[in-house]
Scaffold this motif. Structure first.
Motif: not given
Length: 427
Positions: A380-389, A394-403
């Motif tokens: 599970r790769v962080i694609i948005k908000g990587v600057q906060f990780a 610990k982070v709160n992951p939310r599902p997304g998709r890569i177009d």
């Protein structure tokens, strides 16, 4: 009974200033007022102490909120990787047009810069001297044929008389030798005729190949020298060559990939004013040694050029297939971070803890970065908000998709070392 001053009175009296005879007596408060004022001072001091000592409890620092990030599994696609080269176009044939006989140039049959076909008449040299020489050679050949016919007849008669012993064998041998000599003379005369015929043909200068000629260097009426005077140049442009130099590292990469076997590699070329790779061909030549001065290997590709759009000297960017299609993992380029000398991608585990994965980035594919090593399809790769990780946080992951990539062509040249270009493989 004697009055004993209390504590408040003692303090009040000690603090009272002394008066001179000329000073007015100070205003003295009644004793009851002095007691009230002292009580108020004690209460104020006590209240301040209680406040400073924690009468109003201090608030503890609250922990920062857990940041929200968007995660997604890397996109899996079959891609074709390319290696980048630069080079220039050159003619597949470059020919200097020179006369093969000397004489006066009497006509020019093409215009400067024309596209000519193989065998097309270009120039004509005065033919009259060569026609006369040919006629003379033919006459000599006819005379030689007459002489050999007579020698053969005499030898035949002598051979018949030899059986009747009416002639000596020496005379017969001489007649036979004369016939043989006459035959040789005929052969020489015929060769002279062919030579004169060639000279006459050479007065018509024809295109040795299909291509485009340059401007004429000699005008009509000038004398030209055989094998010396340059009339014009001809360049064969279909197909056209693209010459390039590859580094030693790219040469070794190709050798190890192909096992040293000769393989046909496809190429695509982009001109300076083009955004896409519109010209396609294949590599047909690789030099037999690396240049010790530059450390590069010279190569050549063949490109079809039926409309003669490409001309020698044009600069181009070429990409060459570095193997067949491969399965690759694609992530947004912003998801790849730099950690000192390595590239990392942040992934989130099942417990929400961030981990840094060292990866080997590949080329860009339609705006996405390909990853060669270090990443798994199920990560599970962080694609948005990587600057906060942060790794270990610990982070709160939310599902997304890569177009998926919106285009097949590669984006701008990659800035990561050893990451050339790639395109989606066409099924």
């Amino acid at each position: 009974m004697t009055h004993q001053p209390n504590r408040f009175e003692a303090v009040t009296e000690v603090a009272a200033p002394t008066l001179d005879d000329n000073d007015a007596p100070p205003r003295r408060f009644p004793r009851r007022a002095q007691l009230g004022l002292a009580a108020l001072l004690l209460l104020a001091t006590a209240g301040t102490g209680i406040y400073l000592a924690g009468g109003r409890p201090a608030q503890a620092d609250a922990p920062p909120p857990i940041p929200d990030v968007t995660v997604s599994a890397p996109l899996q696609r079959a891609i074709t990787e390319w290696d980048d080269y630069t080079g220039r176009f050159e003619a597949s044939q470059a020919i200097d047009i020179r006369p093969r006989v000397s004489g006066q140039l009497v006509s020019v049959h093409v215009r400067d810069g024309d596209v000519v076909r193989k065998g097309q008449l270009l120039y004509t040299i005065d033919q009259r001297p060569f026609q006369a020489a040919l006629a003379e050679a033919r006459a000599r050949a006819a005379a030689a044929e007459t002489q050999v016919a007579l020698a053969r007849s005499e030898y035949a008669r002598a051979a018949r008389l030899l059986s009747d012993e009416a002639i000596s064998r020496e005379e017969v041998d001489a007649l036979r030798a004369a016939a043989k000599s006459g035959e040789a003379a005929v052969a020489a005369a015929q060769a002279a005729v062919r030579s004169r015929q060639l000279d006459l043909e050479f007065t018509q200068i024809r295109a040795p190949a299909t291509g485009r000629i340059s401007d004429r260097r000699v005008d009509v009426g000038n004398l030209v020298s055989a094998n010396d005077t340059l009339l014009t140049t001809l360049l064969a442009l279909d197909p056209i060559y693209f010459s390039f130099d590859g580094s030693e590292a790219l040469y070794l990469k190709a050798q190890r990939r192909d096992g040293g076997a000769a393989t046909t590699q496809q190429v695509e070329i982009r001109l300076q004013d083009e955004s896409g790779y519109n010209w396609r061909g294949k590599v047909d030549f690789t030099d037999n040694a690396i240049d010790p001065g530059s450390g590069t290997m010279r190569g050549r590709a063949v490109i079809a050029n039926p409309d003669y759009f490409l001309v020698p000297g044009l600069f181009g960017n070429m990409r060459l297939t570095s193997g067949g299609s491969v399965q690759a993992l694609l992530v947004p380029d912003a998801a790849v971070r730099t950690d000192q000398a390595r590239k990392v991608v942040f992934v989130v585990g099942a417990d929400g803890i961030v981990a840094a994965r060292a990866v080997e980035p590949g080329p860009m594919v339609g705006g996405l970065r390909s990853i060669r090593n270090g990443l798994k399809p199920e990560d599970r790769v962080i694609i948005k908000g990587v600057q906060f990780a942060m790794p270990g946080g610990k982070v709160n992951p939310r599902p997304g998709r890569i177009d998926p990539p919106a285009q097949l062509a590669a984006a701008a040249p990659a800035q990561i070392p050893n990451a050339s270009q790639a395109t989606l493989a066409v099924n």
